[in-house]
Design a protein around this motif. Structure first.
Motif, PDB file in Angstrom:
ATOM      1  N   LEU A 556       0.738  -1.207   0.046  1.00 16.50           N
ATOM      2  CA  LEU A 556       0.059   0.046  -0.042  1.00 16.50           C
ATOM      3  C   LEU A 556       0.768   1.232  -0.076  1.00 16.50           C
ATOM      4  N   MET A 557       2.171   1.197  -0.774  1.00 13.79           N
ATOM      5  CA  MET A 557       2.877   2.395  -0.805  1.00 13.79           C
ATOM      6  C   MET A 557       2.213   3.354  -1.739  1.00 13.79           C
ATOM      7  N   PRO A 558       2.349   4.623  -1.238  1.00 14.19           N
ATOM      8  CA  PRO A 558       1.618   5.757  -1.819  1.00 14.19           C
ATOM      9  C   PRO A 558       2.440   6.150  -3.366  1.00 14.19           C
ATOM     10  N   PRO A 559       1.850   6.896  -4.081  1.00  8.49           N
ATOM     11  CA  PRO A 559       2.619   7.419  -5.037  1.00  8.49           C
ATOM     12  C   PRO A 559       3.527   8.481  -4.606  1.00  8.49           C
ATOM     13  N   PRO A 560       4.731   8.735  -5.363  1.00  6.26           N
ATOM     14  CA  PRO A 560       5.634   9.907  -5.098  1.00  6.26           C
ATOM     15  C   PRO A 560       4.714  11.116  -5.041  1.00  6.26           C
ATOM     16  N   LEU A 561       5.094  12.094  -4.082  1.00 10.19           N
ATOM     17  CA  LEU A 561       4.801  13.367  -3.726  1.00 10.19           C
ATOM     18  C   LEU A 561       5.161  14.176  -5.225  1.00 10.19           C
ATOM     19  N   LYS A 562       4.461  15.236  -5.439  1.00 16.16           N
ATOM     20  CA  LYS A 562       4.489  16.044  -6.248  1.00 16.16           C
ATOM     21  C   LYS A 562       4.063  17.524  -5.662  1.00 16.16           C
ATOM     22  N   GLU A 563       4.782  18.389  -6.457  1.00 19.40           N
ATOM     23  CA  GLU A 563       4.570  19.817  -5.885  1.00 19.40           C
ATOM     24  C   GLU A 563       2.767  19.937  -5.944  1.00 19.40           C
ATOM     25  N   ARG A 564       2.174  19.740  -6.542  1.00 21.20           N
ATOM     26  CA  ARG A 564       0.712  19.933  -6.587  1.00 21.20           C
ATOM     27  C   ARG A 564       0.026  19.226  -5.558  1.00 21.20           C
ATOM     28  N   ASP A 565       0.717  18.170  -4.864  1.00 15.32           N
ATOM     29  CA  ASP A 565       0.099  17.582  -3.531  1.00 15.32           C
ATOM     30  C   ASP A 565       0.289  18.459  -2.320  1.00 15.32           C
ATOM     31  N   MET A 566       0.935  19.528  -2.425  1.00 16.67           N
ATOM     32  CA  MET A 566       1.098  20.175  -1.009  1.00 16.67           C
ATOM     33  C   MET A 566      -0.100  21.007  -0.967  1.00 16.67           C
ATOM     34  N   TRP A 567      -0.460  21.358   0.249  1.00 19.15           N
ATOM     35  CA  TRP A 567      -1.639  21.531   0.830  1.00 19.15           C
ATOM     36  C   TRP A 567      -1.613  22.668   1.921  1.00 19.15           C
ATOM     37  N   GLY A 568      -2.781  23.188   2.250  1.00 18.68           N
ATOM     38  CA  GLY A 568      -3.032  23.774   3.090  1.00 18.68           C
ATOM     39  C   GLY A 568      -4.354  24.602   3.348  1.00 18.68           C
ATOM     40  N   VAL A 569      -4.913  25.327   4.240  1.00 22.07           N
ATOM     41  CA  VAL A 569      -6.077  25.847   4.407  1.00 22.07           C
ATOM     42  C   VAL A 569      -6.479  27.106   3.494  1.00 22.07           C
ATOM     43  N   THR A 570      -5.333  27.506   3.129  1.00 21.18           N
ATOM     44  CA  THR A 570      -5.313  28.972   2.525  1.00 21.18           C
ATOM     45  C   THR A 570      -4.244  28.850   1.368  1.00 21.18           C
ATOM     46  N   PRO A 571      -4.455  29.774   0.365  1.00 21.40           N
ATOM     47  CA  PRO A 571      -3.532  29.737  -0.667  1.00 21.40           C
ATOM     48  C   PRO A 571      -2.125  30.163   0.087  1.00 21.40           C
ATOM     49  N   PHE A 572      -2.057  30.639   1.163  1.00 22.78           N
ATOM     50  CA  PHE A 572      -0.835  30.967   1.577  1.00 22.78           C
ATOM     51  C   PHE A 572      -0.033  30.305   2.319  1.00 22.78           C
ATOM     52  N   ASP A 573      -0.431  29.286   3.256  1.00 19.74           N
ATOM     53  CA  ASP A 573       0.075  28.169   3.759  1.00 19.74           C
ATOM     54  C   ASP A 573       0.381  27.210   2.484  1.00 19.74           C
ATOM     55  N   GLN A 574      -0.617  27.039   1.770  1.00 19.63           N
ATOM     56  CA  GLN A 574      -0.149  26.101   0.746  1.00 19.63           C
ATOM     57  C   GLN A 574       1.120  26.635  -0.054  1.00 19.63           C
ATOM     58  N   MET A 575       1.139  27.902  -0.312  1.00 25.46           N
ATOM     59  CA  MET A 575       2.294  28.335  -1.263  1.00 25.46           C
ATOM     60  C   MET A 575       3.512  28.073  -0.420  1.00 25.46           C
ATOM     61  N   LEU A 576       3.434  28.340   0.875  1.00 24.01           N
ATOM     62  CA  LEU A 576       4.847  28.041   1.794  1.00 24.01           C
ATOM     63  C   LEU A 576       5.255  26.714   1.776  1.00 24.01           C
ATOM     64  N   CYS A 577       4.179  25.535   1.803  1.00 26.33           N
ATOM     65  CA  CYS A 577       4.283  24.283   1.753  1.00 26.33           C
ATOM     66  C   CYS A 577       5.138  23.894   0.399  1.00 26.33           C
TER      67      CYS A 577
END
Length: 803
Positions: A556-577
């Motif tokens: 049950l290995m996950p697929p590799p992370l990509k930049e688009r997988d980064m997350w946040g509750v706002t555009p700002f913390d998502q951008m920082l991630c």
């Protein structure tokens, strides 16, 4: 006063929003420039420009602001759908705030000062279309389930398959994993998918053992109680054992070992304060079998303690208790106890002890130990020791640093320092005469340039030992030259599996990287294919990496992370991630640790940790609870460690790794708001078909009710720490999620059947048993987990069907 909406007071609202958008736009612009310089998405730079200009136009109360914002919102919606599709939680940081601001700008009292009495311009219509499009995307995303697998098990049993685990009364749970096989499968069937929703609390007991001010941060109630000998046996974080009445929860007896702090003022220097369980031995269960010559003479004819509870304590003792009375069995060791600190050498308080219950066989009690990670290269040995179950005499010892010599160590000698340890739970097959050890690493975890060939051989895999002698029967490594803390944390599960070549006696080992390795438990040969796959290279100076790593076909290995997988509750913390993601080294799974900082995904809490898995040998399925959380590791040159401040715990502050060229900083990959940087879901429940290695179903599991500022039970799928169990009735249970619930699931399709609210976190493995009243109970210990920040407590809670 003018009535055309152009008065100064009416212009205040657009101007206030203009100031807000100007600040937002400039923040996005600054972050967008940095992200683009790192090779990341240009969206934040372009959105920052558009929002900044919209803010300027609003400050000037220009109606062109509506049209420009429409372009920003429309482009953001198209970009969001291109990146993540109709994934609600992924759309939230990309569109929710922009959508809400678009609604505000369309309100008549907001638009009126901009239009100044003129008819609605093109910008109003364009903004309306953009808002509708964003809203439609949000609505449509409510009908999708990204990451989930919807399936249905079409059988109640596989013909000819039965439960091959050692026999015990159906209503008992006499070992940590119910049986020595570690299967966590109960033949009880009173609770079914049809009636599980009616479960009600039966009783609650409070142990009185709560975390104190001198305790380490990771003071945890990870205990799975036993039900045997007509009682429940509970172990608390401070190594107290309590016997309870199974029907009422009434205390029968209590044993307090009066923990020594080993010359420390308190426990704060310790890494953990944990007791996952105790073990049980009953002479009568072996009365009909022939005793081993190694211990025949040691077993007394009339035993004062015919039924024993074995307790590992946090101050390095192994204590034998009379299971009937709670009194120490004085014929064992030194008046009831064995000193596990013997022949270990020096160690810091809490730096060595057994957090997990020992294995108990006919004649032996066998125990490993926890060694604090990443402190130095001069830590206690990871030796495995087998003591006579009656006398406490050392019968054999297996030290992976000196694996051939299992003769009991001589007085005054010391086991190999810093050899790989086994801190988790054994599985045992007494018919085959074998113990199965899920192995850890030679510390430190993230730098392996100084490891010995012996430590490399046995680390991060499964080792099978002969019960009577401690000699290695076979071993299989799951992570070569492990630099990611991928020690095998879960108890192996022994199960007979139906294959195209016939029924195989198998051992299943769940791992942090997500592979579930299935081996022939007699020979160690793969039952499910294991392939060596190329992995990223480029370790720091003085170290190396393995060119390949083994991957099981059942995983049950996950697929590799990509930049688009980064997350946040706002555009700002998502951008920082996203900036964090692009700033770190990440080439996929097994990216080596680096001075730059590397992403570890799956992280060192793993896809599967010490909770392991549960297996249904009759239906031939495994019920599992995978978690997906990214971590970061950054190597710190030894001469710069002092600049980083003190080590706080195994996951806080710089880990010194004394004796190596590098310390390391380990931490979860979180946004500035403390939320995971990668998008949900972070936790699932799933069922795997053991006959074809396929995932039957997989559903996100758990809510953020108890881990968010606002206690809203949004089902995002949260990580879980602790294991599952499954039953012949077709119902499985899990309590380890970050929210305070014990949940029941239909094994055929994963549907949640019931949830029981708990007064604290329950990062443990629940269990089930039959009371004297003939009822099936489900039991869980809810005491919280210091490292995960779940609410702590001292509760033991039982549930049953209503009378």
């Amino acid at each position: 006063m003018s009535t055309d909406g152009a008065s100064s007071p009416s212009r205040l609202l657009p101007r206030l929003l203009g100031i807000l958008l100007l600040i937002m736009g400039l923040a996005l612009l600054a972050g967008g420039i940095k992200l683009s310089m790192l090779g990341g998405s240009l969206y934040y730079l372009l959105a920052g420009i558009g929002i900044t200009l919209t803010g300027v136009l609003l400050l000037a109360t220009r109606r062109a602001a509506l049209g420009l914002y429409a372009v920003v919102l429309f482009a953001s919606t198209v970009w969001a759908l291109w990146e993540v599709g109709l994934d609600w939680w992924q759309l939230v940081p990309r569109l929710a705030l922009l959508f809400a601001l678009g609604i505000v700008m369309l309100l008549p009292w907001f638009r009126r000062p901009l239009l100044r009495g003129q008819s609605a311009p093109l910008g109003t219509g364009a903004l309306s279309v953009a808002v509708v499009l964003a809203g439609a995307a949000a609505v449509a995303s409510q009908f999708t389930t990204p990451g989930e697998i919807k399936g249905q098990l079409d059988r109640d049993a596989v013909p000819g398959m039965t439960n091959a685990a050692p026999a015990q009364p159906d209503g008992d749970w006499n070992s940590y994993g119910r049986s020595a096989f570690g299967d966590r499968y109960s033949p009880l069937a009173q609770i079914t998918p049809e009636n599980a929703h009616t479960l009600v609390p039966a009783w609650t007991y409070r142990t009185g053992d709560l975390p104190g001010p001198g305790d380490p941060g990771e003071t945890t109630a990870e205990n799975t109680p036993l039900k045997v000998n007509g009682m429940l046996y509970v172990c608390t974080p401070h190594s107290q054992v309590i016997a309870l009445d199974p029907d009422t929860g009434k205390e029968i007896w209590r044993f307090d070992p009066k923990l020594s702090t080993q010359k420390a003022a308190n426990f704060k220097g310790w890494a953990h304060m944990t007791c996952r369980g105790v073990s049980y031995h009953d002479d009568a269960a072996y009365a009909a079998t022939e005793q081993s010559p190694a211990t025949d003479a040691a077993a007394p004819a009339a035993n004062a303690c015919p039924r024993r509870i074995f307790l590992p304590t946090a101050d390095t003792r192994l204590i034998a208790l009379n299971a009937d009375t709670g009194k120490m069995c004085e014929d064992f060791g030194d008046k009831g106890q064995v000193d596990l600190g013997a022949n270990i050498g020096t160690f810091a308080p809490g730096g060595y002890y057994s957090t997990s219950p020992p294995a108990v066989t006919k004649n032996l009690v066998v125990i490993g130990g926890h060694v604090t990670d990443n402190v130095s290269t001069d830590e206690p040995s990871g030796v495995i020791r087998a003591f006579d179950v009656h006398t406490g005499k050392l019968v054999w010892n297996w030290d992976s640093g000196n694996p051939e010599d299992t003769t009991p160590i001589a007085a005054g000698k010391t086991y190999t320092r810093n050899s790989p340890n086994m801190w988790s739970m054994f599985a045992v097959d007494e018919k085959l005469g074998m113990l199965y050890l899920p192995m850890g690493n030679q510390t430190p975890d993230q730098f392996g340039g100084l490891r010995t060939p012996e430590s490399e051989k046995y680390s991060a895999g499964l080792t099978a030992l002969d019960i009577n002698t401690g000699h290695v029967r076979w071993y299989y490594q799951f992570t070569h030259h492990d630099l990611w803390d991928m020690d095998v944390g879960g108890q192996p599960s022994l199960v007979d599996i139906k294959t195209a070549e016939g029924v195989k006696q198998a051992v299943m080992a769940s791992t942090k990287q997500g592979s579930i390795y299935v081996l022939d438990r007699a020979t160690g040969q793969p039952v499910v294919p294991i392939n060596e796959i190329p992995v990223p290279q480029g370790a720091v100076a003085g170290d190396h990496t393995s060119p390949t790593q083994p991957k099981s076909d059942l995983n049950l290995m996950p697929p590799p992370l990509k930049e688009r997988d980064m997350w946040g509750v706002t555009p700002f913390d998502q951008m920082l991630c996203r900036i964090d993601f692009k700033s770190l080294r990440y080439d996929g799974p097994f990216t080596p640790p680096s001075l730059q900082g590397s992403i570890v995904y799956p992280g060192n809490f793993g896809v599967f940790d010490w909770g392991g898995i549960s297996v249904d040998p009759v239906r031939q399925i495994a019920f599992v609870n995978p978690s997906y959380m990214a971590f970061k590791s950054k190597l710190i040159p030894a001469e710069k460690i002092a600049e980083q401040g003190p080590r706080v715990s195994e996951t806080e502050g710089v880990q010194p790794n004394k004796g190596t060229p590098y310390g390391v900083i380990l931490e979860a990959m979180l946004s500035p708001l403390g939320l995971p940087c990668q998008a949900p879901a972070w936790g699932y429940v799933a069922a795997v078909d053991l006959t074809n290695h396929k995932t039957i179903w997989m559903h996100k599991n758990g809510t953020v009710r108890d881990s968010s500022p606002v206690p809203i039970p949004l089902t995002m799928g949260v990580p879980s720490l602790g294991g599952t169990f499954t039953t012949a009735g077709g119902v499985s249970f899990l309590s380890g999620t970050l929210d305070q619930y014990l949940r029941a699931y239909d094994v055929k399709n994963g549907k949640q059947l019931w949830e029981g609210r708990l007064p604290a976190g329950a990062q443990t493995t629940p269990m089930t048993y039959t009371g004297k009243d003939g009822k099936q109970y489900v039991l869980v210990m809810a005491g919280g987990h210091g490292s995960l920040g779940t609410k702590q407590g001292d509760y033991v809670m039982a549930f049953k069907l209503p009378d």
